[in-house]
Design a protein around this motif. Structure first.
Motif, mmCIF file in Angstrom:
data_model
loop_
_atom_site.group_PDB
_atom_site.id
_atom_site.type_symbol
_atom_site.label_atom_id
_atom_site.label_comp_id
_atom_site.label_asym_id
_atom_site.label_seq_id
_atom_site.Cartn_x
_atom_site.Cartn_y
_atom_site.Cartn_z
ATOM 1 N N ASP A 395 82.267 -22.071 18.641
ATOM 2 C CA ASP A 395 83.416 -21.559 19.222
ATOM 3 C C ASP A 395 83.107 -20.489 20.248
ATOM 4 O O ASP A 395 82.146 -20.089 20.377
ATOM 5 C CB ASP A 395 84.589 -20.924 18.279
ATOM 6 C CG ASP A 395 84.324 -19.765 17.359
ATOM 7 O OD1 ASP A 395 83.323 -19.079 18.069
ATOM 8 O OD2 ASP A 395 84.676 -19.609 16.338
ATOM 9 N N ASP A 422 87.409 -27.950 28.973
ATOM 10 C CA ASP A 422 88.374 -27.696 27.986
ATOM 11 C C ASP A 422 87.631 -27.076 26.715
ATOM 12 O O ASP A 422 86.976 -27.730 25.870
ATOM 13 C CB ASP A 422 89.244 -28.835 27.647
ATOM 14 C CG ASP A 422 90.360 -28.661 27.042
ATOM 15 O OD1 ASP A 422 90.325 -27.669 26.287
ATOM 16 O OD2 ASP A 422 91.398 -29.309 26.893
ATOM 17 N N SER A 423 87.818 -25.511 26.658
ATOM 18 C CA SER A 423 87.401 -25.042 25.408
ATOM 19 C C SER A 423 87.912 -25.311 23.979
ATOM 20 O O SER A 423 87.119 -25.114 22.900
ATOM 21 C CB SER A 423 87.018 -23.532 25.999
ATOM 22 O OG SER A 423 88.448 -23.137 25.848
ATOM 23 N N ASP A 424 88.902 -25.647 24.137
ATOM 24 C CA ASP A 424 89.797 -26.319 22.805
ATOM 25 C C ASP A 424 88.866 -27.332 22.286
ATOM 26 O O ASP A 424 89.022 -27.642 21.026
ATOM 27 C CB ASP A 424 91.356 -26.446 23.045
ATOM 28 C CG ASP A 424 91.778 -25.222 23.419
ATOM 29 O OD1 ASP A 424 91.684 -23.822 23.085
ATOM 30 O OD2 ASP A 424 92.936 -25.077 24.162
#
Length: 462
Positions: A395, A422-424
């Motif tokens: 994460d 998009d880090s999600d």
């Protein structure tokens, strides 16, 4: 008046220059906890007087520490400790890992050096002897000399049988091929749809062209068809950018079924696909190209720089059927033509067998480096993997922390946010295996493994 520094000035024991020994002494005291985060280091002149050395030596030592992520200079305030302690393993091996310039760089996805610099000069000399140097008073055709285009297409197709051998246009590296393709594969202003993490150069090209980028979910084979379906429903008329073989940064390779499924989605929505095949020459078992499955829809891009080295900025782009004239105009409008001297050297190396020897050697060298990486990071390097980069999923906070702690140990990894759309949906750290000399790669990876274990990520790598 500034608060005095808590650090007692000293040099570390030899070997090393004075600036290296000073930097090592400070790094040791940061590592041991004697110098804590936020501590002020002595002013340059005061430290130079205390150690009977020059201000230049102190400045170079501080610069070295700053490049390693251990300290930061703040204008008008001084130099402060920002690094964190390394693991015991990192401490034991750090001096063996750090190269003279101060870092072990695992951040750039470059191939190992397979051609010495003098080989370029030898190729130019051979062209001169044979009277085949480009005429300096004339430009080649915008798409490249026809015989070299044919030779380049035939050579790529010989190593990648489903790659197009016809319709090849020469460009200044795959990066220009990506720019040309992204410029033409959709109406201006339409988005680029790609994986949630992707090649940073493609993101830079999209930004240059004013195209928003939409990241979609991916798995061990790359982009998910259902995620693409949803993105195209929300963004009609977009284009799709894919790295189907050894995806950068995740290393995923799409199977034939995934390729067909993604092309089916693209076909139903009436959009075009840019296929970046730059890593496929490393994988002799790579599935069929997207272009071979849908030549009416796919822009095909490949690179000679990846196998033959950064001195040879040459690549190819093959547009979909009927789009050649537009692609040639785009090449003309950017650099007019591929660099003539580099193109001539490419022709020499294709003709004299150099390119063939280099690719065989590169595959063998890659296999050796992958074996080293597999012994240290087996969970990131499954059997059959042929890439020169690894992907450690983390994460965002842990990825950023690992990158900072690696820098403190003198190891530079790809900045975690560099490939992120998009880090999600996806986040992690890319580790590149090609840029270091092989003899120092294992030691560097061992240090990095120790840092990863400190982050509590053992399960991800073993």
């Amino acid at each position: 008046m500034r608060d005095p520094s808590p650090w007692t000035p000293r040099f570390a024991a030899p070997p090393g220059t004075l600036c290296e020994r000073l930097a090592r002494a400070i790094a040791e005291d940061i590592d041991s906890g004697r110098l804590r985060r936020g501590a002020r280091l002595p002013a340059h002149r005061r430290l130079a007087i205390a150690l009977a050395t020059s201000v230049v030596t102190v400045g170079r030592a501080y610069d070295l520490l700053e490049r390693r992520g251990l300290v930061r200079g703040e204008h008008g305030r001084g130099t402060f400790v920002i690094g964190v302690a390394t693991t015991p393993l990192a401490s034991r091996l750090m001096d063996k890992v750090i190269r003279p310039e101060g870092v072990a760089d695992l951040s750039l996805n470059l191939p190992p050096t397979m051609i010495p610099p003098e080989a370029f000069a030898e190729a130019v000399a051979a062209l001169a002897r044979d009277g085949r140097l480009p005429d300096p008073s004339r430009y080649p055709p915008c798409a490249g000399w026809p015989d070299l285009r044919a030779a380049a297409g035939a050579w790529i197709a010989a190593h990648r049988p489903s790659a197009p051998a016809e319709g090849v246009l020469l460009v200044n590296g795959a990066q220009q091929g990506i720019v040309v393709s992204l410029a033409l594969a959709a109406e201006p202003g339409r988005p680029v749809i790609t994986e949630a993490v992707t090649y940073p150069g493609a993101l830079a090209a999209a930004a240059l062209l004013g195209r928003p980028v939409v990241g979609v979910a991916l798995d061990g084979e790359g982009m998910l068809p259902e995620a693409l379906e949803g993105a195209l429903t929300r963004h009609p008329g977009a284009l799709i950018y894919l790295v189907p073989v050894l995806q950068n940064p995740t290393g995923a390779t799409m199977g034939l079924g995934r390729r067909l499924a993604l092309l089916d989605v693209a076909r139903r929505h009436g959009v075009e696909v840019v296929e970046d095949d730059a890593y496929a020459l490393l994988d002799e078992a790579a599935p069929e190209t997207l272009y071979s499955l849908d030549p009416e829809r796919v822009w095909y891009v490949n690179s000679f720089t990846k196998p033959l080295g950064s001195m040879l900025r040459m690549g190819v782009v093959v547009p979909p059927s009927g789009r050649e004239a537009a692609a040639i105009r785009a090449i003309q409008g950017t650099t007019w033509t591929a660099a003539p001297l580099a193109a001539a050297v490419l022709g020499q190396w294709l003709g004299d067998g150099t390119a063939e020897r280099v690719v065989r050697g590169l595959r063998a060298e890659a296999a050796s480096r992958i074996a080293i990486a597999r012994a240290i990071f087996p969970g990131l390097c499954p059997q059959g993997y042929r890439g020169l980069h690894l992907w450690l999923p983390l994460d965002e906070p842990r990825a950023e922390r690992l990158a900072r702690r690696a820098a403190a140990a003198g190891i530079i990894v790809t900045p975690p946010l560099a490939p992120v759309v998009d880090s999600d949906l996806a986040m992690g750290v890319r580790i590149c295996l090609g840029s270091l000399p092989r003899e120092s790669l294992a030691r560097t990876l061992l240090v990095l493994r120790g840092l990863v274990e400190d982050e509590g990520e053992c399960a991800a790598v073993v």
